[in-house]
Write a protein that holds these residues in place. Sequence first.
Motif, PDB file in Angstrom:
ATOM      1  N   MET A   1       0.842  -1.177   0.000  1.00 16.48           N
ATOM      2  CA  MET A   1       0.000   0.000   0.000  1.00 16.48           C
ATOM      3  C   MET A   1       0.894   1.250   0.000  1.00 16.48           C
ATOM      4  O   MET A   1       1.754   1.384   0.866  1.00 16.48           O
ATOM      5  CB  MET A   1      -0.895  -0.039   1.235  1.00 16.48           C
ATOM      6  N   PRO A   2       0.706   2.152  -1.003  1.00 19.05           N
ATOM      7  CA  PRO A   2       1.536   3.360  -1.035  1.00 19.05           C
ATOM      8  C   PRO A   2       1.258   4.253   0.179  1.00 19.05           C
ATOM      9  O   PRO A   2       0.132   4.396   0.616  1.00 19.05           O
ATOM     10  CB  PRO A   2       1.117   4.067  -2.319  1.00 19.05           C
ATOM     11  N   THR A   3       2.336   4.830   0.711  1.00 17.86           N
ATOM     12  CA  THR A   3       2.186   5.720   1.860  1.00 17.86           C
ATOM     13  C   THR A   3       2.571   7.151   1.543  1.00 17.86           C
ATOM     14  O   THR A   3       2.431   8.022   2.386  1.00 17.86           O
ATOM     15  CB  THR A   3       3.052   5.221   3.040  1.00 17.86           C
ATOM     16  N   SER A   4       3.047   7.393   0.323  1.00 17.46           N
ATOM     17  CA  SER A   4       3.441   8.748  -0.072  1.00 17.46           C
ATOM     18  C   SER A   4       3.214   8.923  -1.574  1.00 17.46           C
ATOM     19  O   SER A   4       2.984   7.956  -2.299  1.00 17.46           O
ATOM     20  CB  SER A   4       4.913   8.991   0.258  1.00 17.46           C
ATOM     21  N   LYS A   5       3.312  10.169  -2.022  1.00 17.92           N
ATOM     22  CA  LYS A   5       3.203  10.436  -3.458  1.00 17.92           C
ATOM     23  C   LYS A   5       4.297   9.690  -4.221  1.00 17.92           C
ATOM     24  O   LYS A   5       4.055   9.148  -5.292  1.00 17.92           O
ATOM     25  CB  LYS A   5       3.296  11.937  -3.726  1.00 17.92           C
ATOM     26  N   LYS A   6       5.506   9.679  -3.658  1.00 18.68           N
ATOM     27  CA  LYS A   6       6.606   8.979  -4.323  1.00 18.68           C
ATOM     28  C   LYS A   6       6.303   7.494  -4.465  1.00 18.68           C
ATOM     29  O   LYS A   6       6.541   6.905  -5.526  1.00 18.68           O
ATOM     30  CB  LYS A   6       7.915   9.173  -3.560  1.00 18.68           C
ATOM     31  N   ASP A   7       5.748   6.891  -3.410  1.00 15.60           N
ATOM     32  CA  ASP A   7       5.378   5.473  -3.490  1.00 15.60           C
ATOM     33  C   ASP A   7       4.371   5.241  -4.607  1.00 15.60           C
ATOM     34  O   ASP A   7       4.480   4.285  -5.377  1.00 15.60           O
ATOM     35  CB  ASP A   7       4.774   4.988  -2.171  1.00 15.60           C
ATOM     36  N   LEU A   8       3.378   6.107  -4.678  1.00 14.31           N
ATOM     37  CA  LEU A   8       2.350   5.968  -5.708  1.00 14.31           C
ATOM     38  C   LEU A   8       2.946   6.173  -7.097  1.00 14.31           C
ATOM     39  O   LEU A   8       2.633   5.429  -8.034  1.00 14.31           O
ATOM     40  CB  LEU A   8       1.211   6.953  -5.445  1.00 14.31           C
ATOM     41  N   LEU A   9       3.821   7.163  -7.229  1.00 17.05           N
ATOM     42  CA  LEU A   9       4.495   7.379  -8.516  1.00 17.05           C
ATOM     43  C   LEU A   9       5.343   6.170  -8.897  1.00 17.05           C
ATOM     44  O   LEU A   9       5.334   5.746 -10.059  1.00 17.05           O
ATOM     45  CB  LEU A   9       5.360   8.633  -8.448  1.00 17.05           C
ATOM     46  N   ASP A  10       6.050   5.628  -7.940  1.00 17.50           N
ATOM     47  CA  ASP A  10       6.872   4.443  -8.220  1.00 17.50           C
ATOM     48  C   ASP A  10       6.019   3.280  -8.718  1.00 17.50           C
ATOM     49  O   ASP A  10       6.430   2.515  -9.585  1.00 17.50           O
ATOM     50  CB  ASP A  10       7.642   4.012  -6.968  1.00 17.50           C
ATOM     51  N   LEU A  11       4.813   3.161  -8.192  1.00 14.01           N
ATOM     52  CA  LEU A  11       3.936   2.053  -8.561  1.00 14.01           C
ATOM     53  C   LEU A  11       3.172   2.280  -9.866  1.00 14.01           C
ATOM     54  O   LEU A  11       2.944   1.345 -10.622  1.00 14.01           O
ATOM     55  CB  LEU A  11       2.917   1.803  -7.438  1.00 14.01           C
ATOM     56  N   GLN A  12       2.759   3.524 -10.134  1.00 13.59           N
ATOM     57  CA  GLN A  12       1.793   3.715 -11.217  1.00 13.59           C
ATOM     58  C   GLN A  12       2.199   4.711 -12.301  1.00 13.59           C
ATOM     59  O   GLN A  12       1.459   4.901 -13.261  1.00 13.59           O
ATOM     60  CB  GLN A  12       0.449   4.141 -10.631  1.00 13.59           C
ATOM     61  N   PHE A  13       3.351   5.348 -12.183  1.00  8.95           N
ATOM     62  CA  PHE A  13       3.727   6.347 -13.178  1.00  8.95           C
ATOM     63  C   PHE A  13       3.827   5.773 -14.582  1.00  8.95           C
ATOM     64  O   PHE A  13       3.302   6.352 -15.540  1.00  8.95           O
ATOM     65  CB  PHE A  13       5.050   7.024 -12.806  1.00  8.95           C
ATOM     66  N   ILE A  14       4.482   4.647 -14.743  1.00 10.59           N
ATOM     67  CA  ILE A  14       4.674   4.062 -16.073  1.00 10.59           C
ATOM     68  C   ILE A  14       3.325   3.736 -16.708  1.00 10.59           C
ATOM     69  O   ILE A  14       3.116   3.976 -17.908  1.00 10.59           O
ATOM     70  CB  ILE A  14       5.594   2.819 -16.019  1.00 10.59           C
ATOM     71  N   ASP A  15       2.389   3.212 -15.938  1.00 15.96           N
ATOM     72  CA  ASP A  15       1.054   2.899 -16.458  1.00 15.96           C
ATOM     73  C   ASP A  15       0.322   4.171 -16.894  1.00 15.96           C
ATOM     74  O   ASP A  15      -0.273   4.214 -17.974  1.00 15.96           O
ATOM     75  CB  ASP A  15       0.243   2.154 -15.403  1.00 15.96           C
ATOM     76  N   ALA A  16       0.377   5.216 -16.085  1.00 11.75           N
ATOM     77  CA  ALA A  16      -0.274   6.484 -16.444  1.00 11.75           C
ATOM     78  C   ALA A  16       0.385   7.089 -17.685  1.00 11.75           C
ATOM     79  O   ALA A  16      -0.297   7.599 -18.581  1.00 11.75           O
ATOM     80  CB  ALA A  16      -0.220   7.456 -15.268  1.00 11.75           C
ATOM     81  N   ARG A  17       1.698   7.022 -17.747  1.00  8.62           N
ATOM     82  CA  ARG A  17       2.441   7.522 -18.915  1.00  8.62           C
ATOM     83  C   ARG A  17       1.995   6.795 -20.177  1.00  8.62           C
ATOM     84  O   ARG A  17       1.744   7.406 -21.220  1.00  8.62           O
ATOM     85  CB  ARG A  17       3.937   7.318 -18.654  1.00  8.62           C
TER      86      ARG A  17
END
Length: 88
Positions: A1-17
């Motif tokens: 479970m992401p606990t920060s914006k960085k965690d969320l970016l690490d998990l989902q940035f490539i998919d959003a891109r």
Amino acid sequence: MPTSKKDLLDLQFIDARHKLIEVAAFLDRIDRHTGEDDYRIAALKKTLPILLEDRPDRARGVLEALSDHSTELSHTALFQGAFGAPLP
């Protein structure tokens, strides 16, 4: 479970891109073909500024922009289905 914006970016940035590039490629393909744009392209383009707004409900804004808000049933529908954007 992401606990920060960085965690969320690490998990989902490539998919959003990937999804943004797919939308850009779709619009490029539309531009390369002849014929007039229809209401679906207009509806899609109407949602793009919503993505840039600083608001906590962008997904809702996009969904509402692409939703048919009419309350009257069509008695002339040729088939049962949806087009993904409100008719003009």
